[in-house]
Design a protein around this motif. Structure first.
Motif, PDB file in Angstrom:
ATOM      1  N   ASP A 117     -48.005   8.594  19.649  1.00 16.29           N
ATOM      2  CA  ASP A 117     -46.677   8.742  20.253  1.00 16.29           C
ATOM      3  C   ASP A 117     -45.606   7.943  19.510  1.00 16.29           C
ATOM      4  O   ASP A 117     -44.436   8.328  19.526  1.00 16.29           O
ATOM      5  N   MET A 118     -45.989   6.811  18.917  1.00 14.56           N
ATOM      6  CA  MET A 118     -44.985   5.979  18.243  1.00 14.56           C
ATOM      7  C   MET A 118     -44.208   6.821  17.236  1.00 14.56           C
ATOM      8  O   MET A 118     -43.003   6.678  17.082  1.00 14.56           O
ATOM      9  N   ALA A 119     -44.908   7.708  16.524  1.00 19.23           N
ATOM     10  CA  ALA A 119     -44.247   8.575  15.550  1.00 19.23           C
ATOM     11  C   ALA A 119     -43.871   9.923  16.152  1.00 19.23           C
ATOM     12  O   ALA A 119     -42.817  10.474  15.839  1.00 19.23           O
ATOM     13  N   LEU A 120     -44.713  10.465  17.022  1.00 20.21           N
ATOM     14  CA  LEU A 120     -44.500  11.849  17.456  1.00 20.21           C
ATOM     15  C   LEU A 120     -43.515  11.992  18.618  1.00 20.21           C
ATOM     16  O   LEU A 120     -43.144  13.100  18.982  1.00 20.21           O
ATOM     17  N   GLN A 121     -43.049  10.879  19.180  1.00 24.17           N
ATOM     18  CA  GLN A 121     -41.897  10.970  20.080  1.00 24.17           C
ATOM     19  C   GLN A 121     -40.599  11.010  19.283  1.00 24.17           C
ATOM     20  O   GLN A 121     -39.563  11.359  19.808  1.00 24.17           O
ATOM     21  N   CYS A 122     -40.686  10.636  18.016  1.00 23.90           N
ATOM     22  CA  CYS A 122     -39.498  10.475  17.182  1.00 23.90           C
ATOM     23  C   CYS A 122     -39.351  11.620  16.175  1.00 23.90           C
ATOM     24  O   CYS A 122     -38.322  12.285  16.100  1.00 23.90           O
ATOM     25  N   MET A 123     -40.407  11.864  15.417  1.00 20.92           N
ATOM     26  CA  MET A 123     -40.324  12.812  14.310  1.00 20.92           C
ATOM     27  C   MET A 123     -39.857  14.217  14.719  1.00 20.92           C
ATOM     28  O   MET A 123     -39.013  14.801  14.024  1.00 20.92           O
ATOM     29  N   PRO A 124     -40.331  14.796  15.831  1.00 17.80           N
ATOM     30  CA  PRO A 124     -39.870  16.145  16.189  1.00 17.80           C
ATOM     31  C   PRO A 124     -38.361  16.227  16.424  1.00 17.80           C
ATOM     32  O   PRO A 124     -37.745  17.263  16.152  1.00 17.80           O
ATOM     33  N   LEU A 125     -37.737  15.148  16.886  1.00 17.79           N
ATOM     34  CA  LEU A 125     -36.282  15.154  17.080  1.00 17.79           C
ATOM     35  C   LEU A 125     -35.571  15.312  15.745  1.00 17.79           C
ATOM     36  O   LEU A 125     -34.573  16.029  15.625  1.00 17.79           O
ATOM     37  N   PHE A 126     -36.091  14.631  14.733  1.00 19.00           N
ATOM     38  CA  PHE A 126     -35.489  14.721  13.401  1.00 19.00           C
ATOM     39  C   PHE A 126     -35.797  16.065  12.757  1.00 19.00           C
ATOM     40  O   PHE A 126     -34.982  16.618  12.030  1.00 19.00           O
ATOM     41  N   PHE A 127     -36.980  16.589  13.044  1.00 16.94           N
ATOM     42  CA  PHE A 127     -37.363  17.909  12.534  1.00 16.94           C
ATOM     43  C   PHE A 127     -36.399  18.960  13.093  1.00 16.94           C
ATOM     44  O   PHE A 127     -35.816  19.759  12.342  1.00 16.94           O
ATOM     45  N   SER A 128     -36.213  18.935  14.397  1.00 18.44           N
ATOM     46  CA  SER A 128     -35.355  19.902  15.062  1.00 18.44           C
ATOM     47  C   SER A 128     -33.905  19.774  14.577  1.00 18.44           C
ATOM     48  O   SER A 128     -33.224  20.771  14.282  1.00 18.44           O
ATOM     49  N   GLU A 129     -33.446  18.549  14.447  1.00 18.16           N
ATOM     50  CA  GLU A 129     -32.099  18.276  13.945  1.00 18.16           C
ATOM     51  C   GLU A 129     -31.920  18.817  12.519  1.00 18.16           C
ATOM     52  O   GLU A 129     -30.900  19.412  12.181  1.00 18.16           O
ATOM     53  N   ALA A 130     -32.956  18.612  11.692  1.00 16.58           N
ATOM     54  CA  ALA A 130     -32.876  19.065  10.301  1.00 16.58           C
ATOM     55  C   ALA A 130     -32.777  20.586  10.234  1.00 16.58           C
ATOM     56  O   ALA A 130     -31.975  21.134   9.477  1.00 16.58           O
ATOM     57  N   VAL A 131     -33.575  21.293  11.046  1.00 17.11           N
ATOM     58  CA  VAL A 131     -33.530  22.755  11.038  1.00 17.11           C
ATOM     59  C   VAL A 131     -32.153  23.219  11.501  1.00 17.11           C
ATOM     60  O   VAL A 131     -31.548  24.121  10.917  1.00 17.11           O
ATOM     61  N   ASP A 132     -31.656  22.573  12.527  1.00 20.96           N
ATOM     62  CA  ASP A 132     -30.340  22.909  13.047  1.00 20.96           C
ATOM     63  C   ASP A 132     -29.271  22.793  11.959  1.00 20.96           C
ATOM     64  O   ASP A 132     -28.443  23.694  11.772  1.00 20.96           O
ATOM     65  N   THR A 133     -29.307  21.685  11.225  1.00 17.47           N
ATOM     66  CA  THR A 133     -28.319  21.457  10.163  1.00 17.47           C
ATOM     67  C   THR A 133     -28.471  22.480   9.047  1.00 17.47           C
ATOM     68  O   THR A 133     -27.483  23.042   8.560  1.00 17.47           O
ATOM     69  N   MET A 134     -29.704  22.747   8.640  1.00 20.58           N
ATOM     70  CA  MET A 134     -29.919  23.706   7.557  1.00 20.58           C
ATOM     71  C   MET A 134     -29.445  25.097   7.967  1.00 20.58           C
ATOM     72  O   MET A 134     -28.854  25.823   7.163  1.00 20.58           O
ATOM     73  N   GLN A 135     -29.679  25.470   9.217  1.00 14.75           N
ATOM     74  CA  GLN A 135     -29.200  26.779   9.682  1.00 14.75           C
ATOM     75  C   GLN A 135     -27.670  26.806   9.706  1.00 14.75           C
ATOM     76  O   GLN A 135     -27.050  27.783   9.295  1.00 14.75           O
ATOM     77  N   ALA A 136     -27.065  25.721  10.162  1.00 10.48           N
ATOM     78  CA  ALA A 136     -25.599  25.671  10.228  1.00 10.48           C
ATOM     79  C   ALA A 136     -24.977  25.780   8.842  1.00 10.48           C
ATOM     80  O   ALA A 136     -23.903  26.348   8.677  1.00 10.48           O
ATOM     81  N   HIS A 137     -25.674  25.246   7.824  1.00 13.15           N
ATOM     82  CA  HIS A 137     -25.169  25.324   6.450  1.00 13.15           C
ATOM     83  C   HIS A 137     -25.563  26.614   5.753  1.00 13.15           C
ATOM     84  O   HIS A 137     -25.334  26.763   4.561  1.00 13.15           O
ATOM     85  N   GLY A 138     -26.209  27.513   6.491  1.00 18.82           N
ATOM     86  CA  GLY A 138     -26.608  28.784   5.902  1.00 18.82           C
ATOM     87  C   GLY A 138     -27.747  28.677   4.901  1.00 18.82           C
ATOM     88  O   GLY A 138     -27.965  29.576   4.089  1.00 18.82           O
ATOM     89  N   GLU A 139     -28.507  27.559   4.962  1.00 12.54           N
ATOM     90  CA  GLU A 139     -29.610  27.388   4.002  1.00 12.54           C
ATOM     91  C   GLU A 139     -30.919  27.939   4.537  1.00 12.54           C
ATOM     92  O   GLU A 139     -31.937  27.932   3.846  1.00 12.54           O
ATOM     93  N   LEU A 140     -30.903  28.359   5.783  1.00 13.51           N
ATOM     94  CA  LEU A 140     -32.164  28.727   6.437  1.00 13.51           C
ATOM     95  C   LEU A 140     -31.833  29.639   7.611  1.00 13.51           C
ATOM     96  O   LEU A 140     -30.856  29.393   8.321  1.00 13.51           O
ATOM     97  N   ASP A 141     -32.643  30.709   7.792  1.00 12.91           N
ATOM     98  CA  ASP A 141     -32.462  31.552   8.972  1.00 12.91           C
ATOM     99  C   ASP A 141     -33.565  31.323   9.990  1.00 12.91           C
ATOM    100  O   ASP A 141     -33.370  31.494  11.187  1.00 12.91           O
ATOM    101  N   ASP A 142     -34.737  30.967   9.503  1.00 10.82           N
ATOM    102  CA  ASP A 142     -35.903  30.933  10.381  1.00 10.82           C
ATOM    103  C   ASP A 142     -35.969  29.677  11.249  1.00 10.82           C
ATOM    104  O   ASP A 142     -35.401  28.647  10.908  1.00 10.82           O
ATOM    105  N   ASP A 143     -36.706  29.802  12.357  1.00 12.61           N
ATOM    106  CA  ASP A 143     -37.172  28.641  13.103  1.00 12.61           C
ATOM    107  C   ASP A 143     -38.580  28.294  12.600  1.00 12.61           C
ATOM    108  O   ASP A 143     -39.123  28.984  11.730  1.00 12.61           O
TER     109      ASP A 143
END
Ligand SMILES: *Cc1c(COP(=O)(O)O)cnc(C)c1O
Length: 513
Positions: A117-143
């Motif tokens: 949990d020390m890592a896995l309560q944290c890392m998915p938030l950054f993963f989700s944030e990163a996908v969100d940013t990449m989609q917003a910049h048009g670098e990625l369409d997929d989830d």
């Protein structure tokens, strides 16, 4: 704050991603691991102020100094969420003094009662944030769809971390009959709209091999992309996004140790870590590199003691080694993947490439003298038999009234054997109730693998926890979320065949749910 790029331990991937992209990518092209191109440095005063800060601010500061490519405000917001009310102790990773000079760092106050949990309560938030940013910049369409093969702890921690995270789905596969009933219940009662859980007919190896085969199936990848707008990812323990939070708790622990008088400001502490994939202890190594006064890193293994031999001889050899079952299953590992990062920092990419190719080809590799000397500068190692680990649980409870799980017991025993003059921080990776059956064996004086006494035979894992509490009245309560499992409704019951097709079929049926 300047962003720091990530480079490949094997020198093959020249893409040099920033943090968020390294997290989403997971592994470097060519099979290497991402490591930061440069490391920050903390001064002693900078470390000591953390004692007055909440845990989320300690981790946020470490992330900022590691050049994570997000605004400081955004990092703060994600950390508040990662290390918030879902933890059962507001200190998150408290340090507890058991005897003068021996302190325990408790890493199991999170939602699944184990250190992942020390890592896995944290890392998915950054993963989700990163996908969100990449989609917003048009670098990625997929989830992203995260596939996990688990022998128990990781699956639940990953489910809990990714549940209801935007742009992600997660499907976990566990060996049917191969996890404890508490671990199975934890997984099959998981909440969240984007989660799936399947048993697999076979052992953990079958399960892992099948999930890997699904990963490498390009036709399946194309189907997921075209029909569902999904890419696969794995979020496993070699992902840098899981390592960085594990550096933070050593920074935090040192500040707490000084504040409580356990170590003099600037004086070293030794750290003893129950080790499997070498991720947790590597966090301590990085903490030392960035300025935390850590003396020796004590590497504790169970009967799967390949790392003990490596640190004693400089040869990592699995050519003639059987996988052994132990009461500390999360350390039952033959290939400690994160060791590659240590070797990179000590010897560089050419050497790492050669050693990893030896490991694949000959099932062994030997490091050169110079590298071996550097390993010995930082690390000492020992290992503990199954019965010794249970005896340690019993003895430490009898002597100090502190009940440990079998993984922590391995570290405690090794710390006692290897300790010198400096205070020791023993890293505790699971609440005892998570491995209650073997803790019961330890307290009742029953050997590992022996039948339980007739009074306890036939009890479920959850029922055994009451027996443990009766034998160990000072053990403290069973965490609420484990105790509540007896009333929780299972949501998932499917068991599928091992093999690529079993896994892919499960994913298709889950997507059609
Ligand atoms: C994963 C795990 C470990 C091993 O940690 P590594 O980072 O793989 O060395 C030890 N104890 C518990 C309870 C775990 O879940």
């Amino acid at each position: 704050m300047r962003s720091i790029s990530y480079i490949d331990t094997r020198g093959a991937d020249g893409s040099r991603p920033a943090f968020t992209r390294a997290v989403v990518t997971g592994i470097a092209a060519g099979g290497g691991l991402f490591v930061p191109e440069e490391l920050p440095a903390f001064t002693l005063p900078e470390l000591l102020v953390f004692a007055d800060r909440p845990y989320w601010r300690r981790v946020a500061a470490v992330f900022s100094r590691f050049g994570v490519d997000l605004d400081g405000d955004r990092i703060d917001a994600l950390m508040r969420e990662a290390y918030g009310v879902q933890w059962d102790d507001e200190r998150i990773a408290p340090v507890v003094e058991i005897v003068p000079g021996t302190h325990v760092l408790e890493l199991w106050h999170g939602p699944t009662s184990a250190f992942k949990d020390m890592a896995l309560q944290c890392m998915p938030l950054f993963f989700s944030e990163a996908v969100d940013t990449m989609q917003a910049h048009g670098e990625l369409d997929d989830d992203y769809l995260i596939l996990v093969a688990t022998s128990g702890d990781t699956g639940k921690a990953a489910l809990e971390g990714f549940a209801d995270r935007a742009h992600t789905g997660i499907v976990v596969f566990y060996p049917d009959g191969g996890v404890s009933d508490i671990q199975r219940l934890q997984m099959v009662t998981q909440h969240g709209v984007n989660v799936g859980v399947f048993g697999v007919r076979g052992n953990f190896d079958d399960c892992q091999t099948a999930v890997k085969a699904a990963f490498n199936d390009e036709v399946f990848a194309a189907e997921l992309h075209e029909r569902h707008g999904l890419r696969l990812s794995s979020a496993n323990s070699i992902n840098w996004g899981r390592l960085l939070p594990q550096i933070a708790y050593y920074v935090s622990a040192y500040a707490d140790m000084v504040a409580s008088g356990g170590v003099k400001p600037g004086a070293p502490m030794d750290v003893c870590v129950p080790t499997g994939n070498f991720g947790n202890i590597l966090g301590a190594y990085y903490a030392k590199l960035i300025g935390v006064p850590i003396g020796r890193l004590l590497c504790a293994s169970n009967e799967n003691n390949v790392l003990t031999d490596f640190i004693a001889t400089g040869t990592y050899d699995i050519s003639d080694r059987d996988f052994v079952l132990t009461p500390s299953p999360s350390m039952d590992i033959l290939i400690s993947s994160n060791l590659e990062r240590l070797l990179y920092h000590l010897a560089g990419p050419e050497q790492v490439r050669a050693w990893m190719s030896d490991l694949v080809g000959q099932r062994r590799f030997t490091v050169d003298r110079e590298t071996f000397a550097k390993v010995r500068e930082h690390f000492v190692a020992d290992w503990v038999t199954n019965d010794e680990s249970l005896a340690t649980i019993r003895r430490v409870y009898a002597e100090h009234g502190y009940l440990m799980d079998p993984h922590t017991a391995v570290a405690w025993e090794v710390a006692e054997r290897l300790r010198g003059e400096d205070p020791v921080l023993v890293v505790s990776t699971a609440h005892w109730a998570k491995f209650g059956a073997d803790v019961y064996r330890a307290l009742a004086g029953v050997g590992y693998g022996d039948a339980l006494p007739s009074a306890a035979a036939g009890l479920t894992g959850l029922e055994l926890l009451d027996e443990v509490c009766a034998l160990a009245p000072n053990a403290g309560p069973v965490p609420v979320r484990l105790a509540a499992l007896c009333d929780a409704e299972p949501r998932f019951a499917d068991v599928v065949d091992a093999g690529r097709e079993g896994i892919e079929g499960a994913v298709r049926s889950w997507l059609a749910r």
